[in-house]
Design a protein around this motif. Structure first.
Motif, PDB file in Angstrom:
ATOM      1  N   ASN A   1      -3.906   2.720  -2.651  1.00  0.00           N
ATOM      2  CA  ASN A   1      -3.260   4.040  -2.631  1.00  0.00           C
ATOM      3  C   ASN A   1      -1.923   4.065  -3.372  1.00  0.00           C
ATOM      4  O   ASN A   1      -1.033   4.872  -3.057  1.00  0.00           O
ATOM      5  N   ALA A   2      -1.775   3.207  -4.360  1.00  0.00           N
ATOM      6  CA  ALA A   2      -0.526   3.190  -5.119  1.00  0.00           C
ATOM      7  C   ALA A   2      -0.377   4.459  -5.950  1.00  0.00           C
ATOM      8  O   ALA A   2      -1.360   4.993  -6.472  1.00  0.00           O
ATOM      9  N   ASN A   3       0.842   4.913  -6.087  1.00  0.00           N
ATOM     10  CA  ASN A   3       1.182   5.997  -7.006  1.00  0.00           C
ATOM     11  C   ASN A   3       1.667   5.322  -8.281  1.00  0.00           C
ATOM     12  O   ASN A   3       2.838   4.936  -8.381  1.00  0.00           O
ATOM     13  N   ILE A   4       0.767   5.142  -9.239  1.00  0.00           N
ATOM     14  CA  ILE A   4       1.087   4.382 -10.449  1.00  0.00           C
ATOM     15  C   ILE A   4       1.655   5.321 -11.507  1.00  0.00           C
ATOM     16  O   ILE A   4       0.958   6.213 -12.001  1.00  0.00           O
ATOM     17  N   LEU A   5       2.918   5.112 -11.827  1.00  0.00           N
ATOM     18  CA  LEU A   5       3.594   5.920 -12.835  1.00  0.00           C
ATOM     19  C   LEU A   5       3.180   5.465 -14.234  1.00  0.00           C
ATOM     20  O   LEU A   5       2.625   4.384 -14.402  1.00  0.00           O
TER      21      LEU A   5
ATOM     22  N   ALA B   1       0.829  -1.209   0.000  1.00  0.00           N
ATOM     23  CA  ALA B   1       0.000   0.000   0.000  1.00  0.00           C
ATOM     24  C   ALA B   1       0.864   1.261   0.000  1.00  0.00           C
ATOM     25  O   ALA B   1       1.839   1.368   0.750  1.00  0.00           O
ATOM     26  N   GLY B   2       0.492   2.198  -0.879  1.00  0.00           N
ATOM     27  CA  GLY B   2       1.180   3.482  -0.950  1.00  0.00           C
ATOM     28  C   GLY B   2       2.445   3.493  -1.781  1.00  0.00           C
ATOM     29  O   GLY B   2       3.075   4.543  -1.937  1.00  0.00           O
ATOM     30  N   ALA B   3       2.819   2.362  -2.341  1.00  0.00           N
ATOM     31  CA  ALA B   3       4.062   2.289  -3.116  1.00  0.00           C
ATOM     32  C   ALA B   3       3.945   3.038  -4.434  1.00  0.00           C
ATOM     33  O   ALA B   3       2.877   3.095  -5.042  1.00  0.00           O
ATOM     34  N   THR B   4       5.052   3.594  -4.856  1.00  0.00           N
ATOM     35  CA  THR B   4       5.154   4.147  -6.207  1.00  0.00           C
ATOM     36  C   THR B   4       5.545   2.993  -7.121  1.00  0.00           C
ATOM     37  O   THR B   4       6.555   2.314  -6.875  1.00  0.00           O
ATOM     38  N   ALA B   5       4.750   2.739  -8.145  1.00  0.00           N
ATOM     39  CA  ALA B   5       4.906   1.510  -8.923  1.00  0.00           C
ATOM     40  C   ALA B   5       4.780   1.758 -10.417  1.00  0.00           C
ATOM     41  O   ALA B   5       4.129   2.708 -10.847  1.00  0.00           O
ATOM     42  N   THR B   6       5.391   0.880 -11.172  1.00  0.00           N
ATOM     43  CA  THR B   6       5.209   0.878 -12.616  1.00  0.00           C
ATOM     44  C   THR B   6       5.410  -0.537 -13.134  1.00  0.00           C
ATOM     45  O   THR B   6       5.768  -1.448 -12.383  1.00  0.00           O
ATOM     46  N   SER B   7       5.179  -0.714 -14.431  1.00  0.00           N
ATOM     47  CA  SER B   7       5.414  -1.989 -15.096  1.00  0.00           C
ATOM     48  C   SER B   7       5.429  -1.714 -16.597  1.00  0.00           C
ATOM     49  O   SER B   7       5.455  -0.557 -17.025  1.00  0.00           O
TER      50      SER B   7
END
Length: 298
Positions: free
Chosen positions: A193-197, A171-177
């Motif tokens: 609550n992810a910060n999805i880049l 939860a709350g992680a800044t993430a991408t893929s």
């Protein structure tokens, strides 16, 4: 995935002829060449050239596929390039091509160009770690799975998320893929609550984003993650076990298939015939071989 008596007889004839050609003596090259041409002429085709199995892939998605500058380990030349492609997908393409009596030609394309290339007839098929999703299956036909890929997470060993034991712990992680994958479209939105880049164009770009500190985590499949650990020793792999603590994905999301033009049942059946001779253990052993020789392992 993947009439039937006729296809079975055709495949048997192609396989028998291929074995005969392999067993011919060097004293009769002309006869061998003629036999090979006859085999290929009867092989299933999608791009208008029955002598080749033209296969599209990114050539930038180790250990499934990558680009290298020589033909070591049996790499195959990339069309229109001085480079070569190798990896799990190339191994599989060669196995299928051998069974069909066809030469393998690799075409290097961006991820988003793979399905259009099949649909237009520029290539016979795509072997590129594609999940067999309903959306893709509406555009192209798929073989039976040629790999089963579980979903995992990568983070840095010193990350606040290094000890995460569930998706909830992210939860709350800044993430991408990677762009156009279930990792980005299906998995990342499940993190609270992810910060999805923005999505990354390629798997290597996704890994660079994590290594540079642009994000806290990336979500990918196990083979990609295992290969990444070789290149990035500061990474750690998080596997949530596939139960209630894990990302919720369907079987179609983790079943990896070979795509071909809609209605090309001859090629579909021929590929499935080859795949039917292999087990999940065979797939895993071949993937381990690919990981062991990827350029980043040197």
């Amino acid at each position: 995935m993947k009439l039937k008596k006729m296809l079975a007889l055709t495949m048997a004839a192609v396989l028998a002829a291929g074995l005969t050609a392999c067993g011919s003596s060097a004293a009769a090259p002309a006869a061998e060449s003629t036999a090979a041409t006859a085999d290929a002429a009867g092989a299933p085709d999608g791009d208008g050239d029955p002598t080749t199995l033209t296969v599209a892939m990114e050539c930038a998605y180790a250990p499934y596929n990558w680009t290298q500058n020589d033909d070591s380990n049996g790499a195959v030349a990339i069309r229109g390039s001085s480079d070569y492609a190798y990896g799990y997908d190339v191994m599989m393409a060669k196995k299928i091509g051998e069974a069909l009596g066809q030469q393998v030609q690799i075409v290097k394309l961006d991820w988003d160009s793979l399905i259009p290339a099949v649909m237009s007839g520029d290539v016979d098929c795509v072997i590129a770690g594609q999940s067999i999703t309903a959306e893709r299956a509406a555009q192209v036909d798929f073989s039976n799975p040629y790999y089963y890929a579980s979903i995992v997470t990568l983070t840095k060993k010193d990350s606040a998320y290094a000890n995460a034991a569930s998706v909830a712990d992210l939860a709350g992680a800044t993430a991408t893929s990677q762009l156009g994958t279930i990792w980005y479209d299906t998995c990342l939105p499940q993190i609270e609550n992810a910060n999805i880049l923005p999505a990354q164009e390629t798997a290597p770009a996704m890994l660079v984003a994590l290594n540079s500190g642009a994000c806290d985590i990336v979500v990918t499949d196990r083979p990609t993650a295992q290969a990444a650990l070789v290149a990035y020793p500061d990474f750690t792999l998080l596997d949530f076990g596939g139960g209630d603590n894990d990302f919720k994905v369907s079987e179609e999301d983790i079943n990896i298939g070979i795509s071909m033009k809609k209605g090309n049942t001859a090629l579909q059946s021929a590929i499935n015939e080859v795949l039917s001779t292999m087990t999940a253990d065979d797939y895993n052993a071949m993937m381990d071989d690919a990981i062991s020789v990827q350029p980043l392992s040197e």
